[in-house]
Design a protein around this motif. Structure first.
Motif, mmCIF file in Angstrom:
data_model
loop_
_atom_site.group_PDB
_atom_site.id
_atom_site.type_symbol
_atom_site.label_atom_id
_atom_site.label_comp_id
_atom_site.label_asym_id
_atom_site.label_seq_id
_atom_site.Cartn_x
_atom_site.Cartn_y
_atom_site.Cartn_z
ATOM 1 N N MET A 175 26.393 29.117 -16.777
ATOM 2 C CA MET A 175 24.968 28.877 -17.011
ATOM 3 C C MET A 175 24.433 29.906 -18.010
ATOM 4 O O MET A 175 24.600 31.106 -17.821
ATOM 5 C CB MET A 175 24.230 29.028 -15.672
ATOM 6 N N LYS A 176 23.813 29.434 -19.088
ATOM 7 C CA LYS A 176 23.259 30.342 -20.094
ATOM 8 C C LYS A 176 21.771 30.553 -19.817
ATOM 9 O O LYS A 176 21.032 29.577 -19.655
ATOM 10 C CB LYS A 176 23.431 29.752 -21.492
ATOM 11 N N VAL A 177 21.372 31.826 -19.782
ATOM 12 C CA VAL A 177 20.002 32.166 -19.392
ATOM 13 C C VAL A 177 19.281 32.884 -20.525
ATOM 14 O O VAL A 177 19.872 33.723 -21.215
ATOM 15 C CB VAL A 177 20.032 33.063 -18.123
ATOM 16 N N GLY A 178 18.002 32.547 -20.709
ATOM 17 C CA GLY A 178 17.112 33.314 -21.577
ATOM 18 C C GLY A 178 16.108 34.037 -20.701
ATOM 19 O O GLY A 178 15.724 33.504 -19.642
ATOM 20 N N PHE A 179 15.691 35.243 -21.079
ATOM 21 C CA PHE A 179 14.763 36.013 -20.236
ATOM 22 C C PHE A 179 13.668 36.584 -21.118
ATOM 23 O O PHE A 179 13.943 37.372 -22.019
ATOM 24 C CB PHE A 179 15.527 37.124 -19.496
ATOM 25 N N ILE A 180 12.424 36.203 -20.833
ATOM 26 C CA ILE A 180 11.296 36.653 -21.660
ATOM 27 C C ILE A 180 10.310 37.452 -20.805
ATOM 28 O O ILE A 180 9.790 36.932 -19.805
ATOM 29 C CB ILE A 180 10.600 35.438 -22.325
ATOM 30 N N GLY A 181 10.106 38.713 -21.191
ATOM 31 C CA GLY A 181 9.235 39.625 -20.430
ATOM 32 C C GLY A 181 10.079 40.626 -19.668
ATOM 33 O O GLY A 181 10.417 40.422 -18.504
ATOM 34 N N LEU A 182 10.426 41.727 -20.373
ATOM 35 C CA LEU A 182 11.355 42.706 -19.788
ATOM 36 C C LEU A 182 10.598 43.973 -19.382
ATOM 37 O O LEU A 182 10.928 45.084 -19.796
ATOM 38 C CB LEU A 182 12.461 43.034 -20.795
ATOM 39 N N GLY A 183 9.551 43.785 -18.575
ATOM 40 C CA GLY A 183 8.742 44.912 -18.122
ATOM 41 C C GLY A 183 9.312 45.537 -16.853
ATOM 42 O O GLY A 183 10.520 45.490 -16.603
ATOM 43 N N ASN A 184 8.425 46.100 -16.036
ATOM 44 C CA ASN A 184 8.860 46.813 -14.826
ATOM 45 C C ASN A 184 9.695 45.930 -13.906
ATOM 46 O O ASN A 184 10.637 46.413 -13.275
ATOM 47 C CB ASN A 184 7.638 47.324 -14.055
ATOM 48 N N MET A 185 9.347 44.648 -13.838
ATOM 49 C CA MET A 185 10.094 43.722 -12.985
ATOM 50 C C MET A 185 11.210 43.024 -13.764
ATOM 51 O O MET A 185 12.345 42.915 -13.287
ATOM 52 C CB MET A 185 9.143 42.650 -12.419
ATOM 53 N N GLY A 186 10.869 42.495 -14.950
ATOM 54 C CA GLY A 186 11.820 41.684 -15.700
ATOM 55 C C GLY A 186 13.057 42.461 -16.132
ATOM 56 O O GLY A 186 14.170 41.912 -16.106
ATOM 57 N N GLU A 187 12.854 43.721 -16.510
ATOM 58 C CA GLU A 187 14.004 44.505 -16.996
ATOM 59 C C GLU A 187 15.102 44.619 -15.940
ATOM 60 O O GLU A 187 16.263 44.268 -16.203
ATOM 61 C CB GLU A 187 13.516 45.877 -17.480
ATOM 62 N N PRO A 188 14.781 45.074 -14.712
ATOM 63 C CA PRO A 188 15.864 45.135 -13.712
ATOM 64 C C PRO A 188 16.393 43.767 -13.289
ATOM 65 O O PRO A 188 17.581 43.646 -12.961
ATOM 66 C CB PRO A 188 15.230 45.888 -12.530
ATOM 67 N N ALA A 219 15.290 33.527 -27.792
ATOM 68 C CA ALA A 219 15.803 33.753 -26.424
ATOM 69 C C ALA A 219 15.909 32.447 -25.642
ATOM 70 O O ALA A 219 16.716 32.338 -24.709
ATOM 71 C CB ALA A 219 14.892 34.728 -25.684
ATOM 72 N N ALA A 220 15.081 31.454 -26.026
ATOM 73 C CA ALA A 220 14.997 30.215 -25.236
ATOM 74 C C ALA A 220 15.912 29.099 -25.740
ATOM 75 O O ALA A 220 16.311 28.223 -24.964
ATOM 76 C CB ALA A 220 13.547 29.712 -25.231
ATOM 77 N N ALA A 221 16.240 29.144 -27.030
ATOM 78 C CA ALA A 221 17.005 28.033 -27.628
ATOM 79 C C ALA A 221 18.414 27.964 -27.047
ATOM 80 O O ALA A 221 19.063 29.000 -26.841
ATOM 81 C CB ALA A 221 17.077 28.224 -29.149
ATOM 82 N N ASN A 222 18.866 26.753 -26.763
ATOM 83 C CA ASN A 222 20.234 26.508 -26.269
ATOM 84 C C ASN A 222 20.551 27.194 -24.949
ATOM 85 O O ASN A 222 21.708 27.517 -24.693
ATOM 86 C CB ASN A 222 21.273 26.936 -27.311
ATOM 87 N N ARG A 223 19.543 27.428 -24.119
ATOM 88 C CA ARG A 223 19.763 28.059 -22.813
ATOM 89 C C ARG A 223 19.544 27.016 -21.721
ATOM 90 O O ARG A 223 18.685 26.134 -21.852
ATOM 91 C CB ARG A 223 18.783 29.226 -22.624
ATOM 92 N N ASP A 224 20.293 27.101 -20.641
ATOM 93 C CA ASP A 224 20.129 26.142 -19.533
ATOM 94 C C ASP A 224 18.897 26.472 -18.696
ATOM 95 O O ASP A 224 18.238 25.586 -18.159
ATOM 96 C CB ASP A 224 21.373 26.176 -18.630
ATOM 97 N N VAL A 225 18.637 27.784 -18.579
ATOM 98 C CA VAL A 225 17.478 28.248 -17.816
ATOM 99 C C VAL A 225 16.779 29.328 -18.629
ATOM 100 O O VAL A 225 17.442 30.238 -19.154
ATOM 101 C CB VAL A 225 17.911 28.845 -16.445
ATOM 102 N N VAL A 226 15.455 29.226 -18.746
ATOM 103 C CA VAL A 226 14.684 30.285 -19.402
ATOM 104 C C VAL A 226 13.734 30.871 -18.364
ATOM 105 O O VAL A 226 12.904 30.155 -17.786
ATOM 106 C CB VAL A 226 13.897 29.749 -20.612
ATOM 107 N N ILE A 227 13.901 32.174 -18.108
ATOM 108 C CA ILE A 227 13.073 32.847 -17.104
ATOM 109 C C ILE A 227 11.960 33.606 -17.821
ATOM 110 O O ILE A 227 12.213 34.305 -18.808
ATOM 111 C CB ILE A 227 13.920 33.836 -16.265
#
Ligand code: NAD
Length: 288
Positions: A1-14, A48-56
């Motif tokens: 599963m390929k994932v994109g992650f947008i928003g790497l702040g206090n919560m997103g980073e870990p 970050a979102a292109a060609n990803r199965d899940v974008v968080i």
């Protein structure tokens, strides 16, 4: 599963770090923060979102989620899932759900409980709103980032669960703090107060797991100068969301409204901004 992650702040980073550590193929993007180790650095949200199965997405509020969604939905591959883990107003969640559906994409709102500590430890609780199939497909990711995921119902119900939970949390924290201050004034030691209440009918997460007075109970932000933890500003954000939702549903929530007003005054006029939400104890203790 390929994932994109947008928003790497206090919560997103870990959270992103934990996915990478579990060998998930993950690309990340944040307008300010750098990607943690193991996360491929994307040049934009679209990248970050292109060609990803899940974008968080793990963003500050509904406006940020809606503006990122407008950018990325056209770039996401058909049938992919947009998983929003931010805490946002219910209307924003539903708006993004409708946009995703129109674009032949899936949407699940899954705000979290457990704070930065839970994000780092991979022990968050996810409360998810969306189709059952999508929830099932996301379970491997929930298992990495958290220790519990509840399917609450259709889109938007994750946000409903979150604001109801945090309305209870805000109110119980206030009353726990005022009870400690009352016990102080009446001459009951804080240790005995904790010992009794934590094993009696007044027990709660605020008392038992996150005791708001220093040197009593398990280690909590009170033992660390009230550094967050879960900031009072974020508690105020959630209490405001609960009041907006209550107004839209014509629900009577007098204690939730009072909790909102008390945190508003604490954050805006009484030095509470930037402190942990349990620092509301200082408001009552100072009156001794
Ligand atoms: P944060 O402010 O630390 O992180 C948000 C990140 O989003 C920031 O790094 C910011 O640069 C980034 N961002 C903003 N707009 C962006 C955009 N357009 N594109 C890319 N990146 C963008 O906040 P947080 O504490 O990580 O909280 C995130 C969400 O989780 C919030 O909705 C919050 O209410 C919720 N939440 C937080 C906690 C907590 O204890 N911090 C607990 C539960 C839920």
């Amino acid at each position: 599963m390929k994932v994109g992650f947008i928003g790497l702040g206090n919560m997103g980073e870990p959270m992103a770090r934990n996915l990478a550590a579990a060998n998930i193929d993950i690309a990340g993007y944040d307008i300010v923060r750098a990607c943690p180790e193991g996360v491929k650095s994307a040049s934009s949200a679209v990248d970050a979102a292109a060609n990803r199965d899940v974008v968080i997405t793990m963003l500050p509020d509904g406006e940020a989620v809606k503006s990122v969604a407008v950018e990325i939905l056209p770039a996401m591959k058909s049938g992919a899932i947009l998983l929003d883990c931010s805490t946002v107003d219910i209307d924003s969640a539903l708006e993004v759900y409708v946009s995703a559906k129109t674009a032949n994409l899936r949407f699940v709102d899954a705000p979290v409980s457990g704070g930065v500590g839970g994000a780092v430890a991979g022990s968050l609780t996810f409360m998810a709103g969306g189709a059952e199939d999508d929830f099932k497909n996301l379970e491997p990711l929930f298992d990495i980032m958290g220790s519990k995921a509840v399917h609450c119902g259709e889109a938007g119900t994750g946000q409903i669960a979150k604001i109801c939970n945090n309305m209870i949390l805000g109110a119980t924290m206030i009353v726990t703090c005022e009870a400690f201050a009352l016990a102080d004034r009446l001459g009951l030691s804080r240790e005995r107060m904790f010992e009794v209440v934590s094993t009696s009918s007044g027990y709660s997460w605020s008392m038992n797991a996150y005791c708001p007075v220093p040197s009593v109970g398990p280690t909590s932000p009170a033992d660390n100068g009230y550094r967050p933890g879960f900031a009072a500003d974020l508690m105020l954000k959630d209490l405001r969301l609960a009041q907006i939702a209550a107004a839209s549903a014509s629900a009577d929530t007098p204690v939730g409204r009072l909790a909102n007003d008390i945190y508003e005054s604490f954050v805006e006029n009484e030095g509470g901004s930037g402190k942990d939400f349990s620092a509301i104890f200082l408001k009552f203790a100072e009156k001794l």
